[in-house]
Design a protein around this motif. Structure first.
Motif, PDB file in Angstrom:
ATOM      1  N   ALA A   1       0.787  -1.317  -0.053  1.00  0.00           N
ATOM      2  CA  ALA A   1       0.057  -0.011   0.101  1.00  0.00           C
ATOM      3  C   ALA A   1       0.894   1.336   0.009  1.00  0.00           C
ATOM      4  O   ALA A   1       0.632   2.150  -0.764  1.00  0.00           O
ATOM      5  CB  ALA A   1      -0.878   0.041   1.274  1.00  0.00           C
ATOM      6  N   ALA A   2       1.744   1.219   0.973  1.00  0.00           N
ATOM      7  CA  ALA A   2       2.528   2.490   0.782  1.00  0.00           C
ATOM      8  C   ALA A   2       3.547   2.750   0.000  1.00  0.00           C
ATOM      9  O   ALA A   2       3.670   3.856  -0.724  1.00  0.00           O
ATOM     10  CB  ALA A   2       3.494   2.448   2.430  1.00  0.00           C
TER      11      ALA A   2
ATOM     12  N   PHE B   1      -4.388   1.712   6.157  1.00  0.00           N
ATOM     13  CA  PHE B   1      -4.371   2.074   4.929  1.00  0.00           C
ATOM     14  C   PHE B   1      -4.235   3.568   4.921  1.00  0.00           C
ATOM     15  O   PHE B   1      -3.173   4.089   4.131  1.00  0.00           O
ATOM     16  CB  PHE B   1      -5.446   1.504   4.204  1.00  0.00           C
ATOM     17  CG  PHE B   1      -5.084   0.204   3.662  1.00  0.00           C
ATOM     18  CD1 PHE B   1      -4.084  -0.356   3.328  1.00  0.00           C
ATOM     19  CD2 PHE B   1      -6.322  -0.677   3.562  1.00  0.00           C
ATOM     20  CE1 PHE B   1      -3.878  -1.608   2.749  1.00  0.00           C
ATOM     21  CE2 PHE B   1      -6.273  -1.932   2.898  1.00  0.00           C
ATOM     22  CZ  PHE B   1      -4.851  -2.567   3.025  1.00  0.00           C
TER      23      PHE B   1
ATOM     24  N   GLY C   1      -9.945  -6.095   4.082  1.00  0.00           N
ATOM     25  CA  GLY C   1     -11.568  -6.151   4.316  1.00  0.00           C
ATOM     26  C   GLY C   1     -12.436  -7.025   3.613  1.00  0.00           C
ATOM     27  O   GLY C   1     -13.287  -6.690   3.248  1.00  0.00           O
TER      28      GLY C   1
ATOM     29  N   ASN D   1     -11.123  -2.016   3.088  1.00  0.00           N
ATOM     30  CA  ASN D   1     -11.513  -0.776   4.055  1.00  0.00           C
ATOM     31  C   ASN D   1     -10.419   0.219   4.002  1.00  0.00           C
ATOM     32  O   ASN D   1      -9.454   0.062   4.592  1.00  0.00           O
ATOM     33  CB  ASN D   1     -11.652  -1.595   5.452  1.00  0.00           C
ATOM     34  CG  ASN D   1     -12.137  -0.263   6.557  1.00  0.00           C
ATOM     35  OD1 ASN D   1     -12.066  -0.575   7.846  1.00  0.00           O
ATOM     36  ND2 ASN D   1     -12.440   0.839   6.200  1.00  0.00           N
TER      37      ASN D   1
ATOM     38  N   VAL E   1      14.867  -7.969  -1.682  1.00  0.00           N
ATOM     39  CA  VAL E   1      15.684  -7.037  -1.270  1.00  0.00           C
ATOM     40  C   VAL E   1      16.429  -7.742  -0.178  1.00  0.00           C
ATOM     41  O   VAL E   1      15.801  -8.110   0.417  1.00  0.00           O
ATOM     42  CB  VAL E   1      15.009  -5.617  -0.968  1.00  0.00           C
ATOM     43  CG1 VAL E   1      15.977  -4.802  -0.047  1.00  0.00           C
ATOM     44  CG2 VAL E   1      14.403  -5.060  -2.160  1.00  0.00           C
TER      45      VAL E   1
ATOM     46  N   GLU F   1       3.722   0.369   7.218  1.00  0.00           N
ATOM     47  CA  GLU F   1       3.737  -0.642   8.633  1.00  0.00           C
ATOM     48  C   GLU F   1       5.077  -0.740   9.200  1.00  0.00           C
ATOM     49  O   GLU F   1       5.291  -1.035  10.468  1.00  0.00           O
ATOM     50  CB  GLU F   1       3.041  -1.832   8.058  1.00  0.00           C
ATOM     51  CG  GLU F   1       2.507  -2.256   9.480  1.00  0.00           C
ATOM     52  CD  GLU F   1       1.729  -3.715   9.044  1.00  0.00           C
ATOM     53  OE1 GLU F   1       0.898  -3.540   8.072  1.00  0.00           O
ATOM     54  OE2 GLU F   1       1.935  -4.805   9.514  1.00  0.00           O
TER      55      GLU F   1
ATOM     56  N   ASP G   1       9.788  -5.461  -5.482  1.00  0.00           N
ATOM     57  CA  ASP G   1       9.119  -6.305  -4.729  1.00  0.00           C
ATOM     58  C   ASP G   1       9.366  -7.832  -4.737  1.00  0.00           C
ATOM     59  O   ASP G   1       9.609  -8.299  -6.171  1.00  0.00           O
ATOM     60  CB  ASP G   1       7.464  -6.215  -4.605  1.00  0.00           C
ATOM     61  CG  ASP G   1       6.838  -6.461  -3.548  1.00  0.00           C
ATOM     62  OD1 ASP G   1       6.326  -5.709  -2.684  1.00  0.00           O
ATOM     63  OD2 ASP G   1       7.011  -7.763  -3.084  1.00  0.00           O
TER      64      ASP G   1
ATOM     65  N   THR H   1       8.532  -9.920   5.555  1.00  0.00           N
ATOM     66  CA  THR H   1       9.687 -10.453   6.062  1.00  0.00           C
ATOM     67  C   THR H   1      10.551  -9.857   7.005  1.00  0.00           C
ATOM     68  O   THR H   1      11.491 -10.559   7.729  1.00  0.00           O
ATOM     69  CB  THR H   1      10.802 -10.574   4.628  1.00  0.00           C
ATOM     70  OG1 THR H   1      10.888  -9.262   4.490  1.00  0.00           O
ATOM     71  CG2 THR H   1      10.360 -11.332   3.547  1.00  0.00           C
TER      72      THR H   1
HETATM   73  P1  FDA Z   1       2.763  -4.006   2.865  1.00  0.00           P
HETATM   74  O1  FDA Z   1       2.778  -5.256   3.668  1.00  0.00           O
HETATM   75  O2  FDA Z   1       1.354  -3.774   2.229  1.00  0.00           O
HETATM   76  O3  FDA Z   1       3.674  -4.141   1.719  1.00  0.00           O
HETATM   77  C1  FDA Z   1       4.934  -4.588   1.938  1.00  0.00           C
HETATM   78  C2  FDA Z   1       5.507  -5.070   0.634  1.00  0.00           C
HETATM   79  O4  FDA Z   1       6.850  -5.275   0.875  1.00  0.00           O
HETATM   80  C3  FDA Z   1       5.117  -6.379   0.397  1.00  0.00           C
HETATM   81  O5  FDA Z   1       4.298  -6.462  -1.062  1.00  0.00           O
HETATM   82  C4  FDA Z   1       6.051  -7.337   0.450  1.00  0.00           C
HETATM   83  O6  FDA Z   1       5.889  -8.445  -0.480  1.00  0.00           O
HETATM   84  C5  FDA Z   1       7.356  -6.694   0.282  1.00  0.00           C
HETATM   85  N1  FDA Z   1       8.333  -7.276   0.819  1.00  0.00           N
HETATM   86  C6  FDA Z   1       8.841  -7.552   1.929  1.00  0.00           C
HETATM   87  N2  FDA Z   1       9.940  -8.219   2.248  1.00  0.00           N
HETATM   88  C7  FDA Z   1      10.629  -7.816   1.061  1.00  0.00           C
HETATM   89  C8  FDA Z   1      11.793  -8.077   0.581  1.00  0.00           C
HETATM   90  N3  FDA Z   1      12.847  -8.746   1.340  1.00  0.00           N
HETATM   91  N4  FDA Z   1      12.280  -7.791  -0.749  1.00  0.00           N
HETATM   92  C9  FDA Z   1      11.154  -7.159  -1.694  1.00  0.00           C
HETATM   93  N5  FDA Z   1       9.872  -6.949  -1.115  1.00  0.00           N
HETATM   94  C10 FDA Z   1       9.585  -7.208   0.120  1.00  0.00           C
HETATM   95  N6  FDA Z   1      -5.711  -2.428   6.811  1.00  0.00           N
HETATM   96  C11 FDA Z   1      -6.795  -1.414   6.712  1.00  0.00           C
HETATM   97  O7  FDA Z   1      -6.587  -0.058   6.913  1.00  0.00           O
HETATM   98  N7  FDA Z   1      -7.913  -1.858   6.284  1.00  0.00           N
HETATM   99  C12 FDA Z   1      -8.226  -3.055   5.839  1.00  0.00           C
HETATM  100  O8  FDA Z   1      -9.161  -3.444   5.505  1.00  0.00           O
HETATM  101  C13 FDA Z   1      -7.318  -4.001   6.185  1.00  0.00           C
HETATM  102  N8  FDA Z   1      -7.612  -5.501   5.931  1.00  0.00           N
HETATM  103  C14 FDA Z   1      -6.402  -6.094   6.374  1.00  0.00           C
HETATM  104  C15 FDA Z   1      -6.578  -7.447   5.924  1.00  0.00           C
HETATM  105  C16 FDA Z   1      -5.557  -8.385   6.225  1.00  0.00           C
HETATM  106  C17 FDA Z   1      -5.816 -10.021   6.089  1.00  0.00           C
HETATM  107  C18 FDA Z   1      -4.380  -8.113   6.789  1.00  0.00           C
HETATM  108  C19 FDA Z   1      -2.941  -9.023   6.760  1.00  0.00           C
HETATM  109  C20 FDA Z   1      -4.154  -6.747   6.877  1.00  0.00           C
HETATM  110  C21 FDA Z   1      -5.126  -5.908   6.700  1.00  0.00           C
HETATM  111  N9  FDA Z   1      -5.033  -4.391   6.862  1.00  0.00           N
HETATM  112  C22 FDA Z   1      -5.848  -3.576   6.587  1.00  0.00           C
HETATM  113  C23 FDA Z   1      -3.530  -3.862   7.127  1.00  0.00           C
HETATM  114  C24 FDA Z   1      -2.749  -3.371   5.929  1.00  0.00           C
HETATM  115  O9  FDA Z   1      -2.929  -4.334   4.910  1.00  0.00           O
HETATM  116  C25 FDA Z   1      -1.455  -2.994   6.258  1.00  0.00           C
HETATM  117  O10 FDA Z   1      -1.480  -2.082   7.505  1.00  0.00           O
HETATM  118  C26 FDA Z   1      -0.869  -2.390   5.022  1.00  0.00           C
HETATM  119  O11 FDA Z   1      -0.762  -3.031   3.691  1.00  0.00           O
HETATM  120  C27 FDA Z   1       0.699  -1.817   5.450  1.00  0.00           C
HETATM  121  O12 FDA Z   1       1.113  -1.244   4.057  1.00  0.00           O
HETATM  122  P2  FDA Z   1       2.734  -1.478   3.571  1.00  0.00           P
HETATM  123  O13 FDA Z   1       2.975  -0.804   2.439  1.00  0.00           O
HETATM  124  O14 FDA Z   1       3.385  -0.551   4.762  1.00  0.00           O
HETATM  125  O15 FDA Z   1       2.985  -2.829   4.013  1.00  0.00           O
END
Ligand code: FDA
Length: 395
Positions: A13-14, A381, A46, A51, A129, A368, A33, A168
């Motif tokens: 997301a971010a 989000f 969601g 959501n 990475v 996150e 990624d 990870t």
């Molecule tokens: P995010 O986890 O989205 O992205 C990180 C990325 O980094 C991933 O694509 C991953 O593959 C990549 N990555 C990790 N390690 C790596 C490496 N070594 N090399 C390359 N790439 C790597 N929140 C909300 O507001 N509303 C909602 O409805 C929900 N619902 C929900 C359901 C479920 C089941 C979960 C697990 C989580 C939610 N959330 C949520 C939380 C929300 O999904 C979460 O807070 C955000 O996705 C965080 O966004 P980021 O981009 O920070 O991390």
């Protein structure tokens, strides 16, 4: 070695949002990624409807060791700003409860919105990475496909929740390698588990859901959530438990009011006053799921008890068991099911307005991976969008 102006690590997301905000800026932006598809957590979020924000967003809806840290970024990019994007993309949405906005259709629409928005930037998937270092004033991102050089780096690799979805914890390692401190990451928004002896009550109730109030702490500093609780084979789940789980730490006691609608002791006395030979459990089932009423009566040795025969102390004990249930979970279901990570890269070493490291110019942390964790309900989000926008504006 390939050189880019800005490398964004993580296409969640971010990272996707940040790339979108940087698209068209004239700089070469590369998003990396290791997943096969971008925005995987958005896709499943969601319940498949994402959501995507919460209208009640405010910094006090977030946990952080630096409580006001999120305020600046959240003020710079508000829920309405994201709603405008959603509207412009023609995505239909609705408000569920408590300011939570969901897609009417599918969470995939939000992923498409983000991908459309980042046109002009480069997305490389299937690339892990593995490290990050400084070399002659530039960053070198170590990846499974070889090193990439970048003038600025944005770490958007998320937390540790749901490793199966690609989490990870690499962001923490990268942060530490630049001298950053971590607030110990732990699972948040996660079902809680009980010790074997406490499962006697809850296991037979698996599947029962009811409105409740969960609380952590006491007095004015207590945190409370009113929402549904769900009994599971291993303990408790449901939104009110997920919410309180982010505040809970091993050893802490939680309180659960399974009848927040009224004064159960008073209702039982009133019912007793009406006379009759009715059983206590039958009376309880007027206000509670029958399985719960039965389980409590059995647990208190009142399985066959008639209401008319019970004195006030017994009725008070029954009411307290339901309205003031005190429990000490032994643990949580852990990273496997946690929706978020509580803790992360300490905010003390990040600029709140820009998300840039205070220790290493040109290095940014968003989403996150940072020690900012939202309540359940679209806050996480909104933090991803807002922190990404803050970094993009500053870069
Ligand atoms: P995010 O986890 O989205 O992205 C990180 C990325 O980094 C991933 O694509 C991953 O593959 C990549 N990555 C990790 N390690 C790596 C490496 N070594 N090399 C390359 N790439 C790597 N929140 C909300 O507001 N509303 C909602 O409805 C929900 N619902 C929900 C359901 C479920 C089941 C979960 C697990 C989580 C939610 N959330 C949520 C939380 C929300 O999904 C979460 O807070 C955000 O996705 C965080 O966004 P980021 O981009 O920070 O991390």
């Amino acid at each position: 070695m390939d050189h880019v102006d800005i490398a964004i690590l993580g296409a969640g997301a971010a990272g996707l949002f940040c790339a979108g905000s940087l698209a068209g800026s004239g700089r070469r932006v590369l998003v990396l990624d290791h997943a096969r598809a971008p925005g995987e957590k958005i896709r499943i979020s969601g319940g498949g409807r994402c959501n995507f924000t919460n209208l009640a967003t405010s910094y006090d809806r977030f946990l952080s060791s630096t409580p006001r840290f999120a305020a600046s970024a959240l003020a710079g990019y508000r829920p309405r700003d994201f709603v405008d994007l959603v509207d412009r993309a023609g995505i239909a949405w609705h408000e569920k409860t408590l300011g939570q906005l969901f897609c009417d259709g599918s969470a995939k629409e939000i992923v498409s919105l983000l991908l459309d928005r980042m046109r002009g930037t480069e997305l490389r998937l299937g690339v892990s990475v593995t490290g990050l270092r400084q070399d002659g004033g530039r960053f070198v991102v170590e990846t499974s496909a070889g090193p990439v050089s970048a003038s600025q780096v944005i770490v958007a690799t998320g937390g540790k929740s749901i490793p199966k979805m690609g989490a990870t914890g690499i962001g923490y390692e990268l942060a530490k390698s630049f001298g950053h401190h971590l607030i110990e990451p732990r699972p948040g928004l996660v079902p809680l588990t009980f010790a074997e002896q406490d499962l006697d009550l809850s296991r037979p109730l698996a599947g029962v859901a009811l409105d409740a109030v969960t609380s952590h702490g006491s007095g004015k500093s207590a945190t409370r959530f009113a929402d549904a609780v769900l009994f599971t084979h291993r303990g408790l789940s449901g939104p009110a438990i997920l919410q309180i789980s982010s505040f809970w730490q091993p050893g802490d006691e939680l309180r659960v009011d399974l009848f927040p609608k009224g004064d159960l002791a008073a209702l039982l006395r009133e019912a007793r006053g009406q006379g009759g030979r009715v059983q206590l459990r039958t009376t309880l089932a007027r206000w509670l799921p029958a399985r719960l009423a039965d389980a409590v009566a059995v647990e208190l040795g009142l399985a066959e008890a008639r209401l008319a025969d019970q004195g006030n102390p017994v009725l008070d004990r029954v009411a307290a068991r339901i309205s003031d249930w005190r429990l000490k979970p032994v643990g949580s279901e852990g990273w496997r099911t946690a929706e978020v990570t509580v803790g992360g890269v300490s905010c003390a070493e990040i600029h709140a307005k820009t998300m840039e490291s205070r220790l290493q110019p040109g290095l940014y942390f968003i989403g996150e991976v940072v020690d900012v964790t939202g309540w359940l309900g679209g806050y996480n989000f909104q933090w991803a969008w807002a922190s990404a926008e803050a970094a993009a504006q500053a870069i």
